[in-house]
Write a protein that holds these residues in place. Structure first.
Motif, PDB file in Angstrom:
ATOM      1  N   VAL A 106       0.824  -1.209   0.000  1.00  0.00           N
ATOM      2  CA  VAL A 106       0.000   0.000   0.000  1.00  0.00           C
ATOM      3  C   VAL A 106       0.854   1.253   0.000  1.00  0.00           C
ATOM      4  CG1 VAL A 106      -0.239   0.074   2.536  1.00  0.00           C
ATOM      5  CG2 VAL A 106      -1.982   1.122   1.075  1.00  0.00           C
ATOM      6  N   HIS A 107       2.012   1.196   0.666  1.00  0.00           N
ATOM      7  CA  HIS A 107       2.906   2.347   0.705  1.00  0.00           C
ATOM      8  C   HIS A 107       3.659   2.511  -0.613  1.00  0.00           C
ATOM      9  CE1 HIS A 107       2.972   1.998   5.376  1.00  0.00           C
ATOM     10  NE2 HIS A 107       1.953   2.730   4.943  1.00  0.00           N
ATOM     11  N   ARG A 108       4.024   1.403  -1.226  1.00  0.00           N
ATOM     12  CA  ARG A 108       4.683   1.477  -2.538  1.00  0.00           C
ATOM     13  C   ARG A 108       3.724   2.054  -3.584  1.00  0.00           C
ATOM     14  NH1 ARG A 108       8.876  -3.293  -3.756  1.00  0.00           N
ATOM     15  NH2 ARG A 108       9.989  -3.280  -1.775  1.00  0.00           N
ATOM     16  N   TYR A 109       2.478   1.641  -3.498  1.00  0.00           N
ATOM     17  CA  TYR A 109       1.452   2.145  -4.412  1.00  0.00           C
ATOM     18  C   TYR A 109       1.275   3.655  -4.236  1.00  0.00           C
ATOM     19  CZ  TYR A 109      -3.273   2.332  -6.574  1.00  0.00           C
ATOM     20  OH  TYR A 109      -4.372   2.625  -7.352  1.00  0.00           O
ATOM     21  N   LYS A 110       1.171   4.096  -2.989  1.00  0.00           N
ATOM     22  CA  LYS A 110       0.976   5.523  -2.703  1.00  0.00           C
ATOM     23  C   LYS A 110       2.161   6.337  -3.211  1.00  0.00           C
ATOM     24  CE  LYS A 110      -1.141   9.058  -0.782  1.00  0.00           C
ATOM     25  NZ  LYS A 110      -2.459   9.530  -1.231  1.00  0.00           N
ATOM     26  N   LEU A 111       3.362   5.857  -2.964  1.00  0.00           N
ATOM     27  CA  LEU A 111       4.555   6.561  -3.450  1.00  0.00           C
ATOM     28  C   LEU A 111       4.558   6.636  -4.972  1.00  0.00           C
ATOM     29  CD1 LEU A 111       7.720   5.479  -1.416  1.00  0.00           C
ATOM     30  CD2 LEU A 111       6.833   7.782  -1.727  1.00  0.00           C
ATOM     31  N   GLY A 112       4.276   5.521  -5.621  1.00  0.00           N
ATOM     32  CA  GLY A 112       4.285   5.481  -7.083  1.00  0.00           C
ATOM     33  C   GLY A 112       3.257   6.426  -7.679  1.00  0.00           C
ATOM     34  N   ALA A 113       2.047   6.405  -7.136  1.00  0.00           N
ATOM     35  CA  ALA A 113       0.990   7.280  -7.655  1.00  0.00           C
ATOM     36  C   ALA A 113       1.328   8.743  -7.427  1.00  0.00           C
ATOM     37  CB  ALA A 113      -0.341   6.941  -6.987  1.00  0.00           C
ATOM     38  N   THR A 114       1.936   9.052  -6.281  1.00  0.00           N
ATOM     39  CA  THR A 114       2.311  10.439  -5.982  1.00  0.00           C
ATOM     40  C   THR A 114       3.394  10.925  -6.931  1.00  0.00           C
ATOM     41  OG1 THR A 114       1.747  10.130  -3.652  1.00  0.00           O
ATOM     42  CG2 THR A 114       3.162  11.996  -4.193  1.00  0.00           C
ATOM     43  N   PHE A 115       4.418  10.117  -7.134  1.00  0.00           N
ATOM     44  CA  PHE A 115       5.479  10.496  -8.072  1.00  0.00           C
ATOM     45  C   PHE A 115       4.909  10.699  -9.476  1.00  0.00           C
ATOM     46  CE2 PHE A 115       8.779   8.383  -5.175  1.00  0.00           C
ATOM     47  CZ  PHE A 115       9.298   9.601  -4.754  1.00  0.00           C
ATOM     48  N   ALA A 116       3.985   9.837  -9.886  1.00  0.00           N
ATOM     49  CA  ALA A 116       3.380   9.976 -11.213  1.00  0.00           C
ATOM     50  C   ALA A 116       2.610  11.283 -11.320  1.00  0.00           C
ATOM     51  CB  ALA A 116       2.455   8.791 -11.500  1.00  0.00           C
ATOM     52  N   LEU A 117       1.861  11.618 -10.279  1.00  0.00           N
ATOM     53  CA  LEU A 117       1.028  12.816 -10.312  1.00  0.00           C
ATOM     54  C   LEU A 117       1.862  14.084 -10.411  1.00  0.00           C
ATOM     55  CD1 LEU A 117      -2.165  13.367  -8.274  1.00  0.00           C
ATOM     56  CD2 LEU A 117      -0.509  15.202  -8.461  1.00  0.00           C
ATOM     57  N   VAL A 118       3.008  14.118  -9.720  1.00  0.00           N
ATOM     58  CA  VAL A 118       3.831  15.335  -9.740  1.00  0.00           C
ATOM     59  C   VAL A 118       4.837  15.339 -10.880  1.00  0.00           C
ATOM     60  CG1 VAL A 118       3.548  15.621  -7.256  1.00  0.00           C
ATOM     61  CG2 VAL A 118       5.590  14.456  -8.119  1.00  0.00           C
ATOM     62  N   GLY A 119       4.787  14.316 -11.742  1.00  0.00           N
ATOM     63  CA  GLY A 119       5.633  14.317 -12.931  1.00  0.00           C
ATOM     64  C   GLY A 119       6.952  13.583 -12.807  1.00  0.00           C
ATOM     65  N   LYS A 120       7.189  12.885 -11.694  1.00  0.00           N
ATOM     66  CA  LYS A 120       8.404  12.085 -11.536  1.00  0.00           C
ATOM     67  C   LYS A 120       8.128  10.678 -12.084  1.00  0.00           C
ATOM     68  CE  LYS A 120      11.231  14.828  -9.085  1.00  0.00           C
ATOM     69  NZ  LYS A 120      12.642  15.101  -9.443  1.00  0.00           N
TER      70      LYS A 120
END
Length: 507
Positions: A253-267
């Motif tokens: 769940v934490h890996r998913y949250k990190l991945g989605a956040t990085f995607a949203l901010v353009g990383k």
């Protein structure tokens, strides 16, 4: 009424289907493994007999087999409320709680079934649930095991947020944190709900409070990064991203949250690394997971994975078909071009000047970020857009226009003019964006003054010539006219017409 007609009426009435009729048809369809038919029959049976616990139970079982566990929980809970002592309902409540990860409650219901029917046909299955729950409990601290009531309140609030009903979600989440002051997921979702309704400072303060009481809460850190991103707080965002890049979580769940956040901010490279790592470990994600995996894969150059992920997304959510990030993106367009620069698009879409917003809405239709941006609940408020803006946005979203009056014809010719200019400057570099900024200033004024846009090719050429001749030496009308397939006199005529729409500034 004569006797003959009375008998006919009785026959007709006796053949009106009831809940039991559809229930039996549903059971037969399930036995034949015709699950689509079974779903329709049992759904109809529930509609006709909403207070029959066995019909509700069977529909709940089918819904659970289809993977809709939250919905199954609600249906089975309703059945249990109608008949609290029915053993099979109690067992299936144990099973649905186990599927949802609510192991404490799954164990309670399984033990209750055993106490009621120690030799029942589902006793062995109940023991398996109990054994599984006890094994899993060993890996969790007591306060990590979610309570079913708060879990489903949280899920209800989440679904309300997804449907855009933030105010009702806020009421539920505020009540949760009063009753469950250590349930950090509710705080995080409440902060998001506050943010989406414009309560920026309360949203941030809530997350600061979470991090003060539950240091290192990854969801709170990620949500703050998202807030900084949308509020254009670059220094705070960079500092937060540096911290997030150092975090190496183990839980999915934490890996998913990190991945989605990085995607949203353009990383996108970092996002792809986390999201792809989940897939390699057998993670079966939801529609949101495949949405972000497809985006991060596409923008980090992994197009095969992007297409495979989007195919899976469409299987989970058929409404996303045809909305791939690469759909309608010109093959010559580069990821570093301005129409693919999300920050540039957002700066135009949220600009205080309408002509700049028009540019943003037009380029949105050429961008791989289109679906991502229009899916955001607050970036574009349709009700606050002018008619011209709504039309350009609709055009970017490929809506079919019904041309009914002269203004509609003028607008379509304005779009045709814009397309001709774009074809000559795609993919957009800095010079191209400056040309478009000038064009949309002219276009806005012309539409407001009911200009007919009778010759799109000539208008595109005139705009191009006005832009180039004001910046570069040696630009000739002949060269520009040839580019757009028109004559020099026609170009001269339309330059004169467009000049009338240039803004006049007082000295």
């Amino acid at each position: 009424m004569d006797k003959k007609h009375k008998n006919i009426d009785k026959k007709i009435i006796s053949f009106i289907p009831d809940g039991e009729f559809y229930y039996q048809k549903g059971l037969k369809a399930m036995q034949r493994e015709r699950l689509d038919e079974a779903h329709k029959y049992l759904q109809r049976a529930v509609e006709l007999s909403p207070n029959d616990p066995l019909i509700l139970m069977q529909y709940g079982i089918l819904i659970m087999e289809e993977g809709m566990f939250e919905e199954a929980y609600e249906i089975l809970s309703a059945a249990h409320g109608l008949d609290p002592a029915q053993e099979d309902i109690i067992f299936y409540l144990a099973e649905v709680h186990a599927h949802l990860g609510l192991l404490r409650d799954a164990k309670i219901y399984a033990e209750k079934y055993i106490s009621l029917a120690p030799d029942g046909p589902l006793a062995d299955d109940s023991m398996e649930i109990i054994d599984f729950a006890e094994q899993e409990e060993a890996f969790f601290q007591d306060d990590e095991m979610p309570d079913s009531e708060v879990y489903f309140l949280q899920e209800k609030a989440r679904r309300l947020m997804e449907s855009g009903d933030f105010e009702e979600a806020i009421e539920i989440l505020e009540a949760i944190i009063v009753d469950y002051p250590d349930f950090w997921a509710a705080y995080n979702n409440l902060a998001l709900a506050y943010f989406y309704v414009g309560k920026i400072n309360p949203a941030k303060e809530l997350l600061y409070d979470v991090l003060d009481k539950n240091k290192g809460n990854i969801h709170a850190l990620c949500n703050l990064a998202v807030f900084y991103y949308y509020e254009k707080e670059k220094d705070e965002l960079e500092e937060m991203l540096e911290l997030l890049l150092k975090i190496k979580p183990y839980q999915f769940v934490h890996r998913y949250k990190l991945g989605a956040t990085f995607a949203l901010v353009g990383k996108h490279k970092e996002a792809y690394g986390w999201l792809r790592s989940l897939q390699r470990r057998g993670f079966e994600g939801d529609a949101g997971y495949y949405f972000w995996l497809a985006h991060s894969a596409y923008f980090s150059g992994n197009e095969t994975v992007a297409k495979e992920s989007y195919k899976r997304l469409v299987e989970l959510d058929p409404s996303k078909e045809g909305l791939e990030p690469w759909k309608n993106v010109d093959a010559s367009s580069k990821l570093e071009s301005y129409e693919q620069d999300r920050d540039f698009l957002l700066s135009k879409i949220t600009n205080k000047y309408r002509s700049e917003r028009l540019l943003g809405f037009y380029l949105l239709g050429k961008s791989a970020h289109k679906q991502e941006i229009i899916s955001h609940p607050t970036l574009i408020d349709i009700d606050k857009l002018s008619v011209i803006e709504q039309l350009f946005l609709a055009q970017s979203l490929n809506y079919d226009f019904k041309v009914e009056n002269e203004f509609d014809h003028s607008f379509m010719r304005a779009v045709e003019t814009t397309d001709l200019i774009y074809d000559n400057y795609k993919p957009l570099n800095k010079q191209g964006t400056h040309l478009f900024q000038m064009w949309f200033t002219l276009c806005e004024m012309a539409l407001l003054r009911s200009y007919p846009f009778r010759n799109p090719a000539a208008l595109a050429a005139a705009t191009d010539y006005m832009f180039q001749s004001s910046r570069y030496k040696g630009v000739t009308k002949k060269a520009v006219a040839e580019t757009y397939g028109i004559s020099v006199p026609t170009l001269t005529k339309y330059v004169s017409e467009l000049i009338e729409f240039l803004p006049h500034f007082n000295a």
